[in-house]
Design a protein around this motif. Structure first.
Motif, PDB file in Angstrom:
ATOM      1  N   THR A   1       0.857  -1.182   0.000  1.00 44.06           N
ATOM      2  CA  THR A   1       0.000   0.000   0.000  1.00 44.06           C
ATOM      3  C   THR A   1       0.895   1.234   0.000  1.00 44.06           C
ATOM      4  N   ILE A   2       0.774   2.049  -1.040  1.00 48.00           N
ATOM      5  CA  ILE A   2       1.639   3.219  -1.186  1.00 48.00           C
ATOM      6  C   ILE A   2       0.789   4.475  -1.265  1.00 48.00           C
ATOM      7  N   MET A   3       1.127   5.461  -0.429  1.00 47.47           N
ATOM      8  CA  MET A   3       0.473   6.763  -0.455  1.00 47.47           C
ATOM      9  C   MET A   3       1.477   7.811  -0.920  1.00 47.47           C
ATOM     10  N   VAL A   4       0.987   8.876  -1.551  1.00 44.87           N
ATOM     11  CA  VAL A   4       1.854   9.991  -1.934  1.00 44.87           C
ATOM     12  C   VAL A   4       1.284  11.274  -1.332  1.00 44.87           C
ATOM     13  N   ASP A   5       2.183  12.189  -0.945  1.00 48.30           N
ATOM     14  CA  ASP A   5       1.801  13.378  -0.184  1.00 48.30           C
ATOM     15  C   ASP A   5       2.461  14.612  -0.784  1.00 48.30           C
ATOM     16  N   ALA A   6       1.639  15.537  -1.315  1.00 41.84           N
ATOM     17  CA  ALA A   6       2.161  16.737  -1.973  1.00 41.84           C
ATOM     18  C   ALA A   6       2.308  17.916  -1.014  1.00 41.84           C
ATOM     19  N   ASN A   7       1.817  17.798   0.205  1.00 41.79           N
ATOM     20  CA  ASN A   7       1.940  18.863   1.201  1.00 41.79           C
ATOM     21  C   ASN A   7       1.556  20.238   0.643  1.00 41.79           C
ATOM     22  N   GLN A   8       0.409  20.278  -0.068  1.00 41.94           N
ATOM     23  CA  GLN A   8      -0.235  21.526  -0.507  1.00 41.94           C
ATOM     24  C   GLN A   8       0.479  22.222  -1.661  1.00 41.94           C
ATOM     25  N   LYS A   9       1.409  21.572  -2.308  1.00 45.86           N
ATOM     26  CA  LYS A   9       2.308  22.245  -3.260  1.00 45.86           C
ATOM     27  C   LYS A   9       1.613  22.677  -4.550  1.00 45.86           C
ATOM     28  N   TRP A  10       0.645  21.907  -5.034  1.00 46.47           N
ATOM     29  CA  TRP A  10       0.117  22.131  -6.368  1.00 46.47           C
ATOM     30  C   TRP A  10      -1.076  23.090  -6.374  1.00 46.47           C
ATOM     31  N   ASN A  11      -1.249  23.811  -7.477  1.00 47.08           N
ATOM     32  CA  ASN A  11      -2.541  24.446  -7.716  1.00 47.08           C
ATOM     33  C   ASN A  11      -3.478  23.391  -8.307  1.00 47.08           C
ATOM     34  N   VAL A  12      -4.727  23.740  -8.519  1.00 48.34           N
ATOM     35  CA  VAL A  12      -5.695  22.720  -8.938  1.00 48.34           C
ATOM     36  C   VAL A  12      -5.377  22.140 -10.316  1.00 48.34           C
ATOM     37  N   PRO A  13      -5.073  22.953 -11.342  1.00 47.25           N
ATOM     38  CA  PRO A  13      -4.722  22.347 -12.632  1.00 47.25           C
ATOM     39  C   PRO A  13      -3.503  21.437 -12.559  1.00 47.25           C
ATOM     40  N   GLU A  14      -2.474  21.861 -11.805  1.00 40.77           N
ATOM     41  CA  GLU A  14      -1.294  20.999 -11.644  1.00 40.77           C
ATOM     42  C   GLU A  14      -1.681  19.696 -10.973  1.00 40.77           C
ATOM     43  N   ALA A  15      -2.492  19.794  -9.926  1.00 37.80           N
ATOM     44  CA  ALA A  15      -2.893  18.588  -9.189  1.00 37.80           C
ATOM     45  C   ALA A  15      -3.624  17.615 -10.096  1.00 37.80           C
ATOM     46  N   LEU A  16      -4.536  18.125 -10.914  1.00 41.79           N
ATOM     47  CA  LEU A  16      -5.290  17.245 -11.803  1.00 41.79           C
ATOM     48  C   LEU A  16      -4.367  16.517 -12.777  1.00 41.79           C
ATOM     49  N   ASP A  17      -3.383  17.223 -13.297  1.00 48.38           N
ATOM     50  CA  ASP A  17      -2.457  16.628 -14.260  1.00 48.38           C
ATOM     51  C   ASP A  17      -1.548  15.600 -13.593  1.00 48.38           C
ATOM     52  N   ILE A  18      -0.944  15.987 -12.476  1.00 47.53           N
ATOM     53  CA  ILE A  18       0.055  15.115 -11.852  1.00 47.53           C
ATOM     54  C   ILE A  18      -0.606  13.928 -11.159  1.00 47.53           C
ATOM     55  N   CYS A  19      -1.765  14.149 -10.560  1.00 46.32           N
ATOM     56  CA  CYS A  19      -2.451  13.026  -9.903  1.00 46.32           C
ATOM     57  C   CYS A  19      -2.774  11.918 -10.902  1.00 46.32           C
ATOM     58  N   ARG A  20      -3.193  12.306 -12.089  1.00 42.80           N
ATOM     59  CA  ARG A  20      -3.491  11.282 -13.107  1.00 42.80           C
ATOM     60  C   ARG A  20      -2.241  10.483 -13.461  1.00 42.80           C
ATOM     61  N   LYS A  21      -1.104  11.170 -13.550  1.00 43.01           N
ATOM     62  CA  LYS A  21       0.135  10.474 -13.866  1.00 43.01           C
ATOM     63  C   LYS A  21       0.571   9.569 -12.714  1.00 43.01           C
ATOM     64  N   LEU A  22       0.391  10.049 -11.493  1.00 44.20           N
ATOM     65  CA  LEU A  22       0.735   9.224 -10.334  1.00 44.20           C
ATOM     66  C   LEU A  22      -0.193   8.025 -10.203  1.00 44.20           C
TER      67      LEU A  22
END
Length: 408
Positions: A240-261
């Motif tokens: 079980t692997i979790m990833v933590d961005a600690n608030q770094k992304w704006n919403v468009p960045e989050a949508l793009d990177i989350c899909r890749k992750l």
């Protein structure tokens, strides 16, 4: 047992070699503002609020102001209707203006409230988890402040949740024999090299951990993708692997990177954007489903948690008892989470000391799922009774109190 005086401590601990680093807090100094309730006996109630070094003195000063009315109070008398005492402290007009219910003043409240629960448990000579389980539903709810939640959680509904789960506690008592499962956050601190996160992953799995977390949020998203892939390859598909961005992304960045992750099948993606942005989290949660969003480490109070729940903006609630208004507000948010069907997986700014008690109560007393509790061992040597992990399970604490006493 009467509170005779209050001692306040500013405790700061340097971290080395990239430990504790994330995308937002790149050079952290872990610290606590500590409230000590003296009694004229050998017992002292110790309460922690977690900070990151600079500014801890501000929280300590706020503790001094807020805690003064507790001097002379008997701990049993104080806790019989602690919800009212809590609301009086949190809504003191001049201090409320500084929040309300957030920031330096609310962190100070956390330390004071946690000290009260610690002293209450010590005065009854039981660990905090047992104190909470020994209370009747009415007694426990009397220690909470449910104001501003009435449209979603009334006093009667809170008591009903506890009463219903009281009848089925025996089905969940096995956790007292097995201990509570942990997950390893120290595998993948942000400033660790690729080689170190691979070595840490192997070490964690050798120690029995099957759930691991990686810090992401790099300026170059491909670094995050590469490192996440390394951990998945090293740990295997069953981990079980979790990833933590600690608030770094704006919403468009989050949508793009989350899909890749999503390629590594993460159990959750944590704090993908600004912690106050309810609608941003809602947008992310809707658009990356079935990937899950976890957040709460920086959400300051029960009202904003309520809004997150109402907006379906989080899948896992990471409320932290040393960030919100202490044990009382943690339990309030846990009841609200149960009512609204959101599992609680706390952030452990206290390094798991208090939260090892609270997750036991949440599981046995409220019926929250036994998932796992974050494990960060970097301040273990500073506690008198540190949390103990055996084969990746928190051992059930037996010493009276909340395990919060720090060495001098």
């Amino acid at each position: 047992m009467q509170i005779t005086s209050i001692e306040i401590k500013d405790k700061r601990f340097d971290l080395l070699n990239g430990v504790g680093s994330d995308a937002t807090h790149t050079t952290p100094q872990y610290a606590y503002a500590v409230c000590c309730l003296k009694t004229g006996t050998s017992l002292t109630g110790t309460g922690l609020a977690f900070t990151l070094g600079v500014g801890t003195d501000l929280v300590c000063k706020a503790i001094e102001y807020l805690s003064a009315p507790l001097i002379g109070r008997d701990i049993e008398d104080l806790m019989q209707d602690f919800g009212s005492v809590y609301r009086k402290m949190v809504d003191s007009p001049s201090f409320r203006w500084l929040g309300p219910h957030k920031g330096v003043v609310h962190l100070a409240l956390a330390a004071i409230v946690n000290a009260c629960y610690d002293l209450w448990a010590k005065s009854r000579q039981v660990p905090l988890w047992k104190l909470l389980l020994d209370l009747t539903p009415e007694e426990l709810v009397n220690s909470l402040d449910l104001s501003y939640l009435e449209e979603v959680l009334t006093r009667e509904q809170a008591i009903e949740i506890l009463t219903e789960n009281l009848q089925t506690r025996a089905l969940r008592q096995d956790v007292l024999a097995t201990g509570y499962k942990g997950y390893d956050t120290s595998v993948g601190w942000f400033n660790f090299s690729d080689e170190k996160i691979v070595a840490n992953t192997k070490k964690a799995m050798d120690n029995g951990f099957t759930a691991l977390k990686l810090k992401v949020g790099s300026d170059d998203p491909m670094r995050d993708i590469r490192r996440a892939g390394l951990i998945r390859k090293t740990a295997g598909d069953d981990a079980t692997i979790m990833v933590d961005a600690n608030q770094k992304w704006n919403v468009p960045e989050a949508l793009d990177i989350c899909r890749k992750l999503g390629e590594i099948n993460p159990f959750w993606i944590e704090e993908p954007t600004h912690p106050d942005d309810v609608i941003g989290h809602q947008t992310i949660a809707r658009n990356i489903a079935p990937l899950k969003v976890a957040t709460g480490e920086h959400i300051p109070n029960k009202v904003i948690f309520k809004n997150f729940f109402q907006a379906k903006a989080m899948d896992f609630c990471q409320v932290d008892a040393v960030r919100v208004g202490g044990v009382s507000e943690f339990l309030t948010i846990s009841l609200l989470s149960k009512r609204m069907g959101i599992p609680v997986v706390p952030h452990v700014g206290d390094m798991g000391q208090i939260h090892q008690h609270l997750v036991l109560f949440n599981h046995i007393g409220m019926g929250h799922e036994h998932l796992f509790l974050e494990h960060i061992p970097h301040l273990k040597q500073h506690f008198i009774n540190p949390a103990e992990i055996v084969d990746a399970y928190y051992q059930v604490p037996q010493i009276p109190g909340s395990s919060s006493d720090l060495k001098d």
